[in-house]
Design a protein around this motif. Structure first.
Motif, PDB file in Angstrom:
ATOM      1  N   UNK A  42      50.144 -23.738 -77.159  1.00 57.72           N
ATOM      2  CA  UNK A  42      51.510 -24.175 -76.983  1.00 57.72           C
ATOM      3  C   UNK A  42      52.579 -23.014 -77.900  1.00 57.72           C
ATOM      4  N   UNK A  43      51.899 -22.708 -79.048  1.00 60.37           N
ATOM      5  CA  UNK A  43      52.473 -21.705 -79.753  1.00 60.37           C
ATOM      6  C   UNK A  43      52.546 -20.398 -78.976  1.00 60.37           C
ATOM      7  N   UNK A  44      51.572 -20.129 -78.486  1.00 60.03           N
ATOM      8  CA  UNK A  44      51.587 -18.850 -77.506  1.00 60.03           C
ATOM      9  C   UNK A  44      52.659 -18.745 -76.568  1.00 60.03           C
ATOM     10  N   UNK A  45      53.048 -20.010 -75.874  1.00 61.14           N
ATOM     11  CA  UNK A  45      54.064 -20.135 -75.154  1.00 61.14           C
ATOM     12  C   UNK A  45      55.603 -19.973 -75.349  1.00 61.14           C
ATOM     13  N   UNK A  46      55.720 -20.588 -76.691  1.00 63.87           N
ATOM     14  CA  UNK A  46      56.951 -20.865 -77.182  1.00 63.87           C
ATOM     15  C   UNK A  46      57.360 -19.800 -78.393  1.00 63.87           C
ATOM     16  N   UNK A  54      62.094 -20.327 -75.027  1.00 60.83           N
ATOM     17  CA  UNK A  54      61.623 -20.930 -74.019  1.00 60.83           C
ATOM     18  C   UNK A  54      61.492 -20.340 -72.594  1.00 60.83           C
ATOM     19  N   UNK A  55      61.812 -19.006 -72.841  1.00 59.70           N
ATOM     20  CA  UNK A  55      62.094 -18.038 -71.927  1.00 59.70           C
ATOM     21  C   UNK A  55      60.628 -17.783 -70.873  1.00 59.70           C
ATOM     22  N   UNK A  56      59.568 -17.992 -71.671  1.00 62.72           N
ATOM     23  CA  UNK A  56      58.370 -17.950 -70.657  1.00 62.72           C
ATOM     24  C   UNK A  56      58.433 -19.298 -69.593  1.00 62.72           C
ATOM     25  N   UNK A  57      58.736 -20.310 -69.921  1.00 61.88           N
ATOM     26  CA  UNK A  57      58.798 -21.336 -69.257  1.00 61.88           C
ATOM     27  C   UNK A  57      59.876 -21.121 -67.820  1.00 61.88           C
ATOM     28  N   UNK A  58      61.124 -20.726 -68.505  1.00 62.68           N
ATOM     29  CA  UNK A  58      62.299 -20.540 -67.656  1.00 62.68           C
ATOM     30  C   UNK A  58      61.699 -19.199 -66.567  1.00 62.68           C
ATOM     31  N   UNK A  59      61.118 -18.314 -67.053  1.00 59.03           N
ATOM     32  CA  UNK A  59      60.709 -17.207 -66.089  1.00 59.03           C
ATOM     33  C   UNK A  59      59.661 -17.809 -65.009  1.00 59.03           C
ATOM     34  N   UNK A  60      58.791 -18.787 -65.497  1.00 58.72           N
ATOM     35  CA  UNK A  60      57.818 -19.227 -64.522  1.00 58.72           C
ATOM     36  C   UNK A  60      58.581 -20.357 -63.615  1.00 58.72           C
ATOM     37  N   UNK A  61      59.481 -20.869 -64.026  1.00 61.14           N
ATOM     38  CA  UNK A  61      60.140 -22.032 -63.308  1.00 61.14           C
ATOM     39  C   UNK A  61      61.125 -21.264 -62.052  1.00 61.14           C
ATOM     40  N   UNK A 276      50.686 -15.264 -73.084  1.00 56.77           N
ATOM     41  CA  UNK A 276      51.982 -15.816 -72.984  1.00 56.77           C
ATOM     42  C   UNK A 276      52.058 -16.597 -71.639  1.00 56.77           C
ATOM     43  N   UNK A 277      52.127 -15.935 -70.479  1.00 48.14           N
ATOM     44  CA  UNK A 277      52.534 -16.424 -69.217  1.00 48.14           C
ATOM     45  C   UNK A 277      51.280 -17.387 -68.871  1.00 48.14           C
ATOM     46  N   UNK A 278      49.905 -17.037 -69.240  1.00 50.74           N
ATOM     47  CA  UNK A 278      48.974 -17.873 -69.109  1.00 50.74           C
ATOM     48  C   UNK A 278      49.073 -19.268 -69.762  1.00 50.74           C
ATOM     49  N   UNK A 279      49.705 -19.361 -70.875  1.00 50.39           N
ATOM     50  CA  UNK A 279      49.761 -20.548 -71.866  1.00 50.39           C
ATOM     51  C   UNK A 279      50.827 -21.321 -71.298  1.00 50.39           C
ATOM     52  N   UNK A 280      51.969 -20.609 -70.845  1.00 47.57           N
ATOM     53  CA  UNK A 280      53.236 -21.414 -70.211  1.00 47.57           C
ATOM     54  C   UNK A 280      52.657 -22.116 -68.972  1.00 47.57           C
ATOM     55  N   UNK A 281      52.064 -21.362 -68.233  1.00 46.94           N
ATOM     56  CA  UNK A 281      51.606 -21.948 -66.821  1.00 46.94           C
ATOM     57  C   UNK A 281      50.535 -23.027 -67.056  1.00 46.94           C
ATOM     58  N   UNK A 282      49.698 -22.940 -67.822  1.00 48.81           N
ATOM     59  CA  UNK A 282      48.961 -24.128 -68.354  1.00 48.81           C
ATOM     60  C   UNK A 282      49.604 -25.186 -68.769  1.00 48.81           C
ATOM     61  N   UNK A 283      50.779 -24.978 -69.594  1.00 46.93           N
ATOM     62  CA  UNK A 283      51.316 -26.122 -70.150  1.00 46.93           C
ATOM     63  C   UNK A 283      52.046 -26.862 -69.120  1.00 46.93           C
ATOM     64  N   UNK A 284      52.573 -25.981 -68.287  1.00 45.89           N
ATOM     65  CA  UNK A 284      53.182 -26.784 -67.075  1.00 45.89           C
ATOM     66  C   UNK A 284      52.502 -27.605 -66.337  1.00 45.89           C
TER      67      UNK A 284
END
Length: 593
Positions: A42-46, A54-61, A276-284
């Protein structure tokens, strides 16, 4: 005399606090092996470059690669009718959800007739068949993937049978169809068990009342029986969707990058060091899975006031009482279903064994000979069979040493009446909801790469991290096999032992555990089987540590030559079966403890 009394006093104090010690140890292990690693994901993604974002999540979305035309919605644009255009290209997350929906429908189509057979008919071997529905859960998924290739591949047994009748050949390898079939292999038995259990609680008097009021068999079913089955069907569908949405080894072995799912891509991102992108995608992915489960739980809560009957529907004989269509048609349908079930459930395992023992010239042991010769090395393959077998066994038994005490301790803690018990249950069962990819990534980024404590950086070896991942995956199944037995024990047994001076720990060891020992042995078998077949976290942690296991060896072999992959699959099947026998024998010998 004084020394003996003092020693006895110390022992009594330890016995009185032994459960608290085990409980605290379990909490610490969970913090180190699960919550801290998952927290690092979670920390890796945020947290990027030291700043929360939250840019990692926004980039993925907003990336069409992940969400297709839907990404334009997240970007504030209007995709218009393109969002509903037939045949439009799906993003990675959309495709993962789509294949999970198709897999769920296939699992329901194969599981509901089996539930009908188990719940409504009495026949010789019904209990055995019901017991066998648990078999897919203990078979390593990568081994099943080899079986499906051996069955539906270009040189598979299906083509051999088609050739006997002069029919054209098929090759389903690398297609969405074989992935859906493999998912149904695992999840249709789950659907059958859940729905059959619900069907057996339908009140027979309610059906009789409907019939007496003039309703025919079909009308009585749709108006009385079906509404009571809906929650079970939806529950099994929700679980199947979650399991197949987080699919990894099946797709990795049977598909290619055009069929990649979220977890396959997360593993690819990890290989590229894009954590970072792997963590964000896994959290989504986790958020979507938990949302589906939450939606079902909300539905279940609304249905909780439905009354359940106490007199189940009587089962019918498989032999028809007459030649009327009403008697014959269901049984003909079940006969057709049995043929389909043989192809889906039995053929992959039989085909794997057959393919391991045959070659272009007929019967051969060349594939097993290859595994032996591979011990001396070679340029084509990077994994030697014997170290993979040895690692799997070592990790399996090491997992038992960790998961079994943890599982029994949690089972005890969650079956005692005290304030906060539900919270303990949720906290300790959380690993069931988190994929192995997230756990593996967390262990890699946290413990394997090192943790800084008081100025010192502490590293955990890859082998220990693998055992931790396996224990986290296995101990909830120990809990689920031991806890029901503890809940059913007569409380007076415990009270009698305590009144005779036994400490809480002594009462547990001398009274409770011997009475639920079959559940403990079953939990041990589950934990071991899960460790032997675990793939998602292992493949992440094994790369740098060179601690490859049998499932990883099979995945590497299947991409090059089917023969060695089937031979290793047979070895894995043999090791798993033998280990089950050993665990059950040891459990039987010590059942009087």
């Amino acid at each position: 005399m004084s020394s003996a009394r003092s020693e006895r006093t110390v022992r009594d104090r330890i016995e009185r606090r032994i459960l608290a010690i085990f409980g605290l140890s379990t909490v610490l292990l969970l913090l180190g092996m699960f919550y801290y690693p998952v927290g690092t994901v979670f920390i890796e993604a945020i947290v990027v470059d030291g700043s929360a974002t939250i840019s990692v999540f926004l980039d993925i979305l907003r990336d069409p690669f992940y969400f297709g035309e839907t990404a334009r919605l997240f970007a504030g644009e209007s995709p218009g009718w393109d969002l509903f255009r037939p045949g439009r290209e799906l993003g990675l997350v959309e495709f993962t959800a789509w294949q999970a929906v198709l897999s769920t429908l296939a699992s329901l189509a194969l599981g509901l007739p089996l539930a009908y057979l188990l719940a409504r008919f009495e026949f010789r071997g019904r209990r055995t068949l019901r017991s066998l529905t648990i078999l897919p859960f203990v078979l390593p998924s990568i081994m099943v993937a080899v079986g499906f290739v051996a069955t539906f591949g270009s040189n598979g047994t299906v083509n051999d049978v088609l050739g006997l009748f002069g029919l054209g050949s098929i090759n389903m390898t690398g297609t969405l169809k074989i992935i859906i079939l493999a998912h149904a292999f695992y999840n249709a038995p789950l659907v059958a068990r859940i729905v059959a259990a619900s069907w057996e609680t339908v009140d027979a008097s309610a059906v009789e009342t409907a019939r007496s009021l003039g309703a025919g068999p079909l009308r009585a079913f749709w108006d009385v029986v079906a509404p009571q089955l809906y929650p079970a069907v939806l529950m099994s569908a929700a679980l199947t969707f979650v399991f197949t949405f987080g699919t990894f080894p099946i797709v990795l072995a049977l598909g290619d990058l055009s069929l990649a799912t979220v977890e396959v891509w997360v593993n690819r991102l990890i290989g590229r060091f894009n954590y970072a992108e792997a963590a964000g995608l896994a959290i989504i992915e986790l958020a979507i899975s938990l949302s589906v489960l939450y939606a079902y739980l909300r539905y279940e809560a609304k249905q909780s006031n439905q009354a359940r009957g106490v007199r189940p529907l009587p089962r019918k004989s498989l032999r028809p009482a007459s030649r009327s269509p009403r008697e014959l048609l269901p049984r003909i349908g079940l006969g057709v279903y049995s043929l389909i079930a043989l192809v889906v459930f039995v053929a992959p395992i039989v085909s794997m064994i057959y393919a391991s023992l045959t070659g272009p010239t007929g019967f051969t042991l060349d594939h097993f000979q290859f595994l032996i010769e591979r011990q001396t090395g070679g340029a084509d393959f990077q994994i030697q069979p014997w170290p993979a077998i040895r690692n799997s066994l070592v990790f399996g038994f090491a997992t038992l040493l960790v998961a079994l005490p943890m599982g029994v301790t949690v089972a005890v803690l969650t079956t005692r009446k005290y304030r906060g018990r539900k919270l303990v249950d949720v906290v300790t069962m959380a690993p069931l909801a988190v994929s192995g990819i997230i756990v593996g990534l967390g262990l890699l980024r946290g413990l394997v790469f090192g943790v800084e404590i008081a100025g010192y950086r502490i590293f955990v070896g890859g082998a220990i991290a693998i055992i931790a991942a396996h224990a986290v995956a296995g101990y909830p199944f120990v809990v689920r096999t031991v806890a029901p037995g503890l809940e059913k024990l007569d409380p007076q047994l415990l009270e009698s032992a305590r009144s005779l001076g036994a400490s809480r720990a002594r009462a547990l060891l001398d009274v409770e555990l011997p009475l639920v020992w079959p559940g403990v042995v079953a939990g041990a078998a589950f934990a071991f089987a899960i460790s032997i077949g675990e793939f998602s976290a292992t493949i992440i942690l094994a790369e740098g540590a060179n601690q490859y296991t049998m499932p990883i060896a099979i995945e590497r072999f299947i991409g090059r030559r089917l023969g060695p992959a089937t031979a290793m699959g047979v070895v894995l099947l043999f090791v798993t079966s033998l280990s089950f026998v050993v665990i059950e024998r040891i459990g039987g010998e010590h059942s009087g403890l």
